[in-house]
Every structure is written in structure tokens, then in C-alpha cells.
Scaffold this motif. Sequence first.
Motif, mmCIF file in Angstrom:
data_model
loop_
_atom_site.group_PDB
_atom_site.id
_atom_site.type_symbol
_atom_site.label_atom_id
_atom_site.label_comp_id
_atom_site.label_asym_id
_atom_site.label_seq_id
_atom_site.Cartn_x
_atom_site.Cartn_y
_atom_site.Cartn_z
ATOM 1 N N ALA A 286 45.309 -32.332 19.109
ATOM 2 C CA ALA A 286 46.266 -32.952 20.019
ATOM 3 C C ALA A 286 47.432 -31.993 20.194
ATOM 4 C CB ALA A 286 46.744 -34.300 19.477
ATOM 5 N N ILE A 287 48.009 -31.989 21.373
ATOM 6 C CA ILE A 287 49.084 -31.057 21.697
ATOM 7 C C ILE A 287 50.266 -31.855 22.229
ATOM 8 C CG2 ILE A 287 49.819 -29.159 23.212
ATOM 9 C CD1 ILE A 287 46.130 -29.619 22.331
ATOM 10 N N SER A 288 51.464 -31.465 21.824
ATOM 11 C CA SER A 288 52.678 -32.122 22.296
ATOM 12 C C SER A 288 53.657 -31.074 22.813
ATOM 13 C CB SER A 288 53.343 -32.916 21.166
ATOM 14 O OG SER A 288 54.492 -33.607 21.627
ATOM 15 N N ALA A 289 54.359 -31.410 23.892
ATOM 16 C CA ALA A 289 55.394 -30.546 24.460
ATOM 17 C C ALA A 289 56.285 -31.410 25.340
ATOM 18 C CB ALA A 289 54.781 -29.391 25.247
ATOM 19 N N GLY A 290 57.254 -30.796 25.979
ATOM 20 C CA GLY A 290 58.180 -31.527 26.837
ATOM 21 C C GLY A 290 59.495 -31.819 26.160
ATOM 22 N N GLU A 291 59.436 -32.207 24.913
ATOM 23 C CA GLU A 291 60.591 -32.374 24.043
ATOM 24 C C GLU A 291 60.076 -32.307 22.612
ATOM 25 O OE1 GLU A 291 62.453 -36.182 24.411
ATOM 26 O OE2 GLU A 291 60.568 -37.232 24.715
ATOM 27 N N PRO A 292 60.950 -32.059 21.627
ATOM 28 C CA PRO A 292 60.473 -31.873 20.252
ATOM 29 C C PRO A 292 59.784 -33.124 19.701
ATOM 30 C CG PRO A 292 62.689 -31.002 20.498
ATOM 31 C CD PRO A 292 62.391 -31.764 21.755
ATOM 32 N N LEU A 293 58.748 -32.910 18.912
ATOM 33 C CA LEU A 293 58.034 -33.996 18.247
ATOM 34 C C LEU A 293 58.649 -34.187 16.857
ATOM 35 C CD1 LEU A 293 55.357 -35.801 18.539
ATOM 36 C CD2 LEU A 293 54.352 -34.099 16.995
ATOM 37 N N PRO A 294 59.301 -35.323 16.617
ATOM 38 C CA PRO A 294 59.935 -35.531 15.303
ATOM 39 C C PRO A 294 58.897 -35.569 14.185
ATOM 40 C CG PRO A 294 60.788 -37.084 16.938
ATOM 41 C CD PRO A 294 59.588 -36.417 17.553
ATOM 42 N N ALA A 295 59.272 -35.063 13.022
ATOM 43 C CA ALA A 295 58.354 -35.008 11.882
ATOM 44 C C ALA A 295 57.811 -36.383 11.498
ATOM 45 C CB ALA A 295 59.047 -34.343 10.692
ATOM 46 N N PRO A 296 58.619 -37.455 11.496
ATOM 47 C CA PRO A 296 58.056 -38.774 11.148
ATOM 48 C C PRO A 296 56.972 -39.228 12.132
ATOM 49 C CG PRO A 296 60.446 -38.825 10.985
ATOM 50 C CD PRO A 296 60.083 -37.527 11.651
ATOM 51 N N LEU A 297 57.131 -38.878 13.396
ATOM 52 C CA LEU A 297 56.125 -39.265 14.381
ATOM 53 C C LEU A 297 54.845 -38.462 14.170
ATOM 54 C CD1 LEU A 297 55.224 -40.854 16.825
ATOM 55 C CD2 LEU A 297 56.482 -39.259 18.294
ATOM 56 N N TYR A 298 54.974 -37.190 13.833
ATOM 57 C CA TYR A 298 53.799 -36.376 13.498
ATOM 58 C C TYR A 298 53.036 -37.021 12.344
ATOM 59 C CZ TYR A 298 50.939 -32.635 11.562
ATOM 60 O OH TYR A 298 49.887 -31.906 11.070
ATOM 61 N N ALA A 299 53.763 -37.409 11.298
ATOM 62 C CA ALA A 299 53.111 -37.989 10.116
ATOM 63 C C ALA A 299 52.428 -39.306 10.465
ATOM 64 C CB ALA A 299 54.144 -38.191 9.011
ATOM 65 N N ARG A 300 53.070 -40.110 11.291
ATOM 66 C CA ARG A 300 52.501 -41.408 11.685
ATOM 67 C C ARG A 300 51.197 -41.199 12.466
ATOM 68 N NH1 ARG A 300 56.937 -44.086 14.658
ATOM 69 N NH2 ARG A 300 57.925 -43.888 12.615
ATOM 70 N N TRP A 301 51.221 -40.275 13.441
ATOM 71 C CA TRP A 301 50.033 -39.991 14.246
ATOM 72 C C TRP A 301 48.897 -39.451 13.362
ATOM 73 C CZ3 TRP A 301 47.902 -40.290 19.081
ATOM 74 C CH2 TRP A 301 46.828 -39.430 19.351
ATOM 75 N N ARG A 302 49.224 -38.516 12.487
ATOM 76 C CA ARG A 302 48.203 -37.907 11.625
ATOM 77 C C ARG A 302 47.562 -38.960 10.718
ATOM 78 N NH1 ARG A 302 47.229 -32.579 9.445
ATOM 79 N NH2 ARG A 302 44.977 -32.675 9.036
ATOM 80 N N ALA A 303 48.375 -39.892 10.214
ATOM 81 C CA ALA A 303 47.848 -40.933 9.339
ATOM 82 C C ALA A 303 46.925 -41.885 10.092
ATOM 83 C CB ALA A 303 49.002 -41.711 8.708
ATOM 84 N N LEU A 304 47.234 -42.144 11.366
ATOM 85 C CA LEU A 304 46.448 -43.095 12.150
ATOM 86 C C LEU A 304 45.192 -42.487 12.741
ATOM 87 C CD1 LEU A 304 49.380 -44.886 14.020
ATOM 88 C CD2 LEU A 304 47.772 -46.002 12.447
ATOM 89 N N THR A 305 45.204 -41.184 13.030
ATOM 90 C CA THR A 305 44.083 -40.560 13.735
ATOM 91 C C THR A 305 43.358 -39.490 12.932
ATOM 92 O OG1 THR A 305 45.435 -38.807 14.723
ATOM 93 C CG2 THR A 305 45.299 -40.908 15.923
ATOM 94 N N GLY A 306 44.037 -38.882 11.975
ATOM 95 C CA GLY A 306 43.463 -37.746 11.267
ATOM 96 C C GLY A 306 43.473 -36.459 12.059
ATOM 97 N N VAL A 307 44.121 -36.468 13.231
ATOM 98 C CA VAL A 307 44.130 -35.312 14.131
ATOM 99 C C VAL A 307 45.480 -34.606 14.062
ATOM 100 C CG1 VAL A 307 43.895 -34.544 16.532
ATOM 101 C CG2 VAL A 307 42.514 -36.461 15.686
ATOM 102 N N GLU A 308 45.455 -33.288 13.950
ATOM 103 C CA GLU A 308 46.703 -32.517 13.986
ATOM 104 C C GLU A 308 47.322 -32.567 15.377
ATOM 105 O OE1 GLU A 308 47.143 -28.749 11.136
ATOM 106 O OE2 GLU A 308 45.509 -28.531 12.570
#
Length: 522
Positions: A286-308
Amino acid sequence: MLELTRRAPGRVFNMAVPLVDRHVKEGRGSRPALRTDASTISYADLQALINRAGNALRTAGVAPEQRVAILLPDGPEFVAMFIGAMKMGAVPVPINTAARQAELRFMLDDSRARALVVHAGLMDAVAGSVPTVLVVGGEDASFAAALQSASPVLDAFPTGVDEPCYWLYSSGTTGSPKGVVHLHGDMLACVTPYAEQVVRIEPEDSTFSVARLFFSYGLVNSLFLPLLAGASSVLTQERPDVAHTLEVVRRFRPSLFFSVPTSYAQLCAAMAEMSSERPFASVRLAISAGEPLPAPLYARWRALTGVEVLDGLGSTEAGYIFCSNLPGQVRPGSSGVLIGEHAARIVDEAGQDARDGESGELWVRAASTALFYWNQRERSKQTFCGEWLRTGDRYVRDRDGYFWYQGRNDDVFKVSGQWVSPLEIETCLLSHPDVLECAVVGASDAAGLMKPRAFVIRRPGASVEAVELQALVKAHLQPHKYPRWVEFVDQLPKTASGKVQRFRLRALEAAPPGGASSSERR
């Protein structure tokens, strides 16, 4: 991975050739290029569609170097007209379909578009603005008729590598739209390094982007990147809210997913309510851009999907992402490291290069940097400084070469004589499970001194109060950084590309009401 190049092979170069013609010539014409609800379009079929679009423009009187405005939702018509205009030597100008009428007319007048390709549902907003109009859909359907009568054969016009290839109007976070002029040689220099070093895209990959084609980010995600690599792109006309995004991912099973932090937050909230389903099981990155991705949101997404999620930094002016986290090397909260041949400087208030660990404005050197802003000489001079592009973003570079966002130049502020980054406070607030989104700005207290002020969107059903969030920040950050006021809101003002417009939050009131620490705004 197909062999890609970062430089045009010679002075005469038309970007349409490596996107589609190359694949047909090298025997990949039967492979899928575009996947939609209606059909799957092969590279050979897409080439014929592009050629018909380019010939239709010629028949309509469009000449090389003239602008062709595109006001369409994502779909084969957009791709065919964008590449078809480019191939016959004209300059495509995608326009945001969500723009207000005044903005639409400004962009059409400013670009002096010779032709407009528009969806029937948007005709009322632009009627009479452009000499030649081709309508997609509706009773007119002049676009379909023009394509049907046009030849499916078209040789690429011999454009120069340094001639205008396409324009995009940058949304920015303030001010009027700016026409960013890119050249035919630009995209090889920025897309190829990303393709090779970051996503390592193969012809078997399939991309899906929440960001639309009329944005720089979406244009590369859904057009330049997959087509250059001989892969396929999933296109949907409907704007991808959470429900539609999940529906598309389940149906088409893309391997590369592109979105923005706001969308990732909403998707996480939706998936948290699911039982055991993993809708993103097909996605390898998964790729994110447009504005910074906060670290807590990264951790939440990774925990729910297993995808970086590979967060990266790019701009319309640079063409695409030039700084990115890499697979297996993600540092959550950072924008990653420079890729390809891009170079960067962190410039302090005195105009000197800052040392690692010190904050300053990020300047970037890229072979893909745009030529200028059309009709805006002063803004061009302020942004394009010789070989360097001033981004307007404040960053810190650590000793390992990772870049950490501090805010826009006009977003950071001083409290008690010390610089404060809104992102640092926002990241802390987002670590609370009841916070869905937030934004922090500087506001003056009763004594006229600057202090942090937070705007917070609670998660559905949550009841967190200001005092709890203030205590959270005090516990994790320096005392002067805690928000003196916390205002709970239903939504944050954003640009069409999803960037928070902090200047609108600063303008809501000259000072927070009565010094209160908490309030509700509907």
C-alpha cells in the motif's frame, strides 16, 4: 520487471510511445491495460482508442502545442484523450471534476484550451467556455461519434523531449490554482526510479488508486506507472468512498493500492467493525502520499491488514514521489529516503544548509521538475530557483537519510520562543483510540501569545473530552506543546486532494472563544 529507462533516447521523444506503443510493438498487445466495471481493455485495444482520440482532435482543428482540457471521471475515455492529445502533439490539461464553476472557468480561460472533452453531467458548468467541445455520454455523445469516424492509426508527433507534454493545475493549500507545465522527458526521470526501487512493479501487477486521474498523484498511480511497466490499472468512475473502495478491492483484487491518510483512517475505522474478513488480502504493498501518514495510523493499518504502507513525499511540481519509505525498511511517521538521482537540501532561516537533525525548508533537485507556473512569473521565481525546487515544506533529515515532516512554512509556529510542529502534536493525539482525525494550528491567547489549538474528529460513538487529550500530549511531549484549546468538529476543511487547509482553521476566529479549553462545532 520490464527494462525501463530514466532518460529519453534522444532529442525527439513523445511520451505516448513508451506508455502503449512500445508494448504493442514488443508483442504485449493482448495483455490487459485497463480494467473497469464494463470491460477489460488490452494494450492493442487501448492503442486503437488512443489513436482515434488523437485523430478526432486533429479533425476538430486542434494543432500541436494547443491545449486540450479534460473534464472527465476516471475511465478509458480519460486515458484515451490524455495520451491521444499527447501523441498528436497537443497538450492535455486534466481538470478537477469537483472544482467550483468559478475555478473551472478560471482554468479553462487561463489555459486557453482549444478543445474541451467533458462529461455530459458537467456541461452546464462550462458551457460556452471553449471553441471545440466533445461530450462524453448524454444525448449529445459527440465524443463517441468523433471516435467512431476517426482512424485507429496514428503516428506519434515528433515532439521534443523538452517540449510541453501536459499541464496540471495544482490545488495547493491556499491561493488560486497554478498551471504546472511538464515536459515530455519529465516522467521517465521520476516514475522509473519509483517503479524500480519502491514498488518493483511487474507486468502482472494491477494498481488501484483512490486519488483520481486529475491529481498528479493519481495520474501516475493509474496511468504513467502501470502503463510504463506494462501492468494494468483498475479505473472506476465513482468517487471511492470507504464502501466503494472496499467493493472495488474485493472485486478486482489489485496488488498495489494507492491512497491518502484520510482514506486510510476511514478504511481502518470500517475494518475495525468487520469480523475476520481481510479485503486487502490481494494487496502486496500500500502506498500513501498527499500529506504525511502519522505513525499511529500506520500501526493501525498494519495490524488490520498485515500490509506495509510506504509513505512518500512528492509534488505536482516534481511530477511524482521523490522521497519514500522502502519495503522492509519503513520508519513509521517519516517520509522515507531520497530515491533515484534526486537530491535535497534542508535550508534554514538564514539561507544556509542545516545540519542533520535541524529543521528547515526542503529544497529538491529533480530531472522531472516542471518548467514553470503558467502565467505566474512571480510565483515561478519564488518556487523554481535554478536547478532547485522550493517545496515550502519544513523537514528534518536524520543521520540515516530519513526525512521527517515538520509542517508547511506557514504552519509551524513558536511557543515560548520554541518552534512547534503541528504534525508532532497531531501524531500524539492520533495515538488515542477515540481520535479519528485532527489538525493543529497556532492561536493567540488573551495576552496575544501563540499557543497550540487542536481541532478533533472523534470516532463514531466515542466520548473523549479535551482534558484527556491535553493530558495525553503533556505526558508524551514537552509541556509547551499541549493544545490549550481542543475543539471537536464533524469535519476538517480540505483541498480536493485531501490536504487539510489549516489557513481556514486559523481564520475561523481571531482567538478561541473566551479561553475555553473545549468546544463543539457543527
